[in-house]
Write an enzyme that holds these catalytic residues in place. Sequence first.
Site: not given
Length: 419
Positions: A199, A53, A55, A228, A225, A234
């Site tokens: 984008d 974790y 954060e 691609k 992203t 991903r």
Amino acid sequence: MTVKSVCMEDEEVFSAIENERKRQEDSTELIASENFVSLAVLKAQGSVLTNKYAEGYPGKRYYGGCLNVDRVEEIARERAKELFHCRFANVQPYSGSTANMAAIRSVLNPGDKIMGMSVNGGGHLSHGYSLSFSGRDYVSQSYDVDKDTFLLDYDAILRQAREFRPKLIVCGASAYSRRIDFKAFRKIADDVGAYLMADIAHIAGLVASGEHESPIGIADIVTSTTHKTLRGPRGGLILTNDEELAKKIDKNVFPGIQGGPLEHVIAAKAVAFGEGLKKEYQDYIHQVVLNAKAMAKEFVKMGYKVLTGGTDNHLFLIDVLSSRGITGMEAQKLLESVHITANRNSIPFDTQKPYISSGIRIGTPAMTTRGFKEKEFIKIAHYIDEAIQNKDDRKALSSLDEEVVKLNHSFPLPYEEIK
Ligand code: DSN
């Protein structure tokens, strides 16, 4: 215990994974948004970082024990900045859509106006589509491509923007095969006093390698992203040169819409960005574009209606309904039966419902990673035509299927079998 024997302790899940590995190995992958990551990316993503974790951001976490993930995230950010020549990078978005959500929230309040490309025209759901957060939380109007040329008509977009007065204009697409003129979008945004967000999810690899103009320094915010053309895991990415916007973006990613970052995915992003900085990757992207141009040209030669007549990037759309009388859905299924994977796609002003659609979208990033050059893509174009011509001839399809699998096996994937 070996990795293989551990995997076989959960036969149910791991046999499905192994079957997917085999499907990928056997198939010609033409989905424009997919790619095959390197073993190093795969290894980083499947690492112990998934246990952690973290954060917050490097140096400012809400958990102890973050020394190593801080390092990983710093490397990812630094490499992203180097790759895209920009000042600020947020590498935490779980996906392209959450990257867009955080980016949009950094400049818009609920009820503000947003203007993005229509989904039918080639835009993305998160650019203002009515059923997406982007069309529900904001007042949205979409712009389209020209009815005759299927190209972006910047004068028409300017006229529309002057009438609609959006606070944010989004450019970038999921199914547009021609270059995007970011400077023209900047002029439109400036004319109406709007922010501009680009984008580049699809063309990120082309932008990073100089095969497509970069929107960095032109758009206020750039989102992407990482899986691609960029050939990473991903996930999502947000870039900007504006320090104040960068602070807002960080806050909107965490705690705005996300909790703990996926540090194992961030490690894999860092590896992919490192690969992206190498000459081999630039050569790869150059080949992706050459391959797409060659394949599109071959379809045109065979009498197919390729939208806009060709491509400047890694993908193109074929109107299979008007070219050969089969819907996108039928073509997709037919191709799948011969181990060629593509996706049906609406074409601009489509007469078919999106679920059926008139077109298919074809992309070259994945098979270029496997080593396909123009010759193999031209061969695949003919295989696709053969499948369509013989769509009711089982015997012909079965022998075509064998040929396709044989070709794919001569361009193997580097992934290890798990059984
Ligand atoms: N779903 C992606 C694509 O296939 O283009 C867009 O995010």
